[in-house]
Motif scaffolding. Structure first.
Motif, PDB file in Angstrom:
ATOM      1  N   GLY A  18      32.225 -67.110  15.850  1.00  0.00           N
ATOM      2  CA  GLY A  18      32.573 -65.779  16.338  1.00  0.00           C
ATOM      3  C   GLY A  18      34.117 -65.906  16.194  1.00  0.00           C
ATOM      4  N   LEU A  19      34.813 -65.053  16.662  1.00  0.00           N
ATOM      5  CA  LEU A  19      36.371 -64.931  16.583  1.00  0.00           C
ATOM      6  C   LEU A  19      36.710 -64.543  17.881  1.00  0.00           C
ATOM      7  N   VAL A  20      37.900 -64.645  18.163  1.00  0.00           N
ATOM      8  CA  VAL A  20      38.784 -64.202  19.456  1.00  0.00           C
ATOM      9  C   VAL A  20      40.104 -63.705  18.761  1.00  0.00           C
ATOM     10  N   GLY A  21      40.392 -62.422  18.854  1.00  0.00           N
ATOM     11  CA  GLY A  21      41.586 -61.900  18.176  1.00  0.00           C
ATOM     12  C   GLY A  21      42.372 -60.874  18.670  1.00  0.00           C
ATOM     13  N   CYS A  22      43.355 -60.256  18.235  1.00  0.00           N
ATOM     14  CA  CYS A  22      44.579 -59.679  18.969  1.00  0.00           C
ATOM     15  C   CYS A  22      43.599 -58.309  19.172  1.00  0.00           C
ATOM     16  N   GLY A  23      44.356 -57.269  19.781  1.00  0.00           N
ATOM     17  CA  GLY A  23      43.935 -55.840  20.258  1.00  0.00           C
ATOM     18  C   GLY A  23      43.404 -55.100  19.027  1.00  0.00           C
ATOM     19  N   ALA A  24      43.780 -55.210  17.622  1.00  0.00           N
ATOM     20  CA  ALA A  24      43.499 -54.420  16.542  1.00  0.00           C
ATOM     21  C   ALA A  24      42.098 -54.902  16.166  1.00  0.00           C
ATOM     22  N   SER A  68      25.961 -58.482  15.128  1.00  0.00           N
ATOM     23  CA  SER A  68      25.540 -59.866  15.863  1.00  0.00           C
ATOM     24  C   SER A  68      26.341 -60.813  15.809  1.00  0.00           C
ATOM     25  N   TYR A  69      27.751 -60.287  16.033  1.00  0.00           N
ATOM     26  CA  TYR A  69      28.788 -61.429  15.715  1.00  0.00           C
ATOM     27  C   TYR A  69      29.700 -61.587  16.816  1.00  0.00           C
TER      28      TYR A  69
END
Length: 99
Positions: free
Chosen positions: A33-39, A49-50
Motif C-alpha cells: 500500500g501507500l502513505v501519501g500527502c493530503g492530495a 482494496s488498496y
C-alpha cells in the motif's frame, strides 16, 4: 519526477515526488500500500482494496518530500490500512512499517 528508495526496517519502499506548480505530490509506496500527502483520495483507493493513509506535515505548511511523509502525522486511513493496524495520530513511518 523524483524517485528514491526508502529503507524501512523490514523492506524497501519507493518514494515519489511529483512537482505540481506550487505544491508537490508525495508518497511512499510499499508492495502492499501507500502513505501519501493530503492530495491522495484514500477512500477511492479503498474501492480497489488498496491500503492507504494520508499524512499532514509535522511542521510547516505542506508535505514537500519523502522525509515529510515519514515524520508526518496520519490524518486519514482507509479500511485496508486500518485492517493493518494503521490509526490516525501515528507517524507516517509507523504506518509504513505496517504495510
Amino acid at each position: 519526477m523524483e524517485k528514491i528508495t526508502v529503507h524501512l526496517p523490514h523492506k524497501d519502499a519507493e518514494g515519489i515526488v511529483i512537482p505540481l506548480g506550487p505544491a508537490n505530490l508525495v508518497a511512499i509506496i510499499t508492495d502492499v500500500g501507500l502513505v501519501g500527502c493530503g492530495a491522495f483520495d484514500v477512500a477511492a483507493l479503498d474501492s480497489f482494496s488498496y491500503p492507504a493513509a494520508k499524512v499532514r506535515p509535522a511542521t510547516g505548511p505542506s508535505i514537500v518530500n519523502t522525509n515529510d511523509i515519514l515524520t508526518g502525522i496520519v490524518k486519514e486511513t482507509n479500511r485496508g490500512a486500518m485492517g493493518r493496524g494503521i490509526t490516525n495520530g501515528m507517524t507516517g513511518k509507523q504506518a509504513l512499517e505496517r504495510l
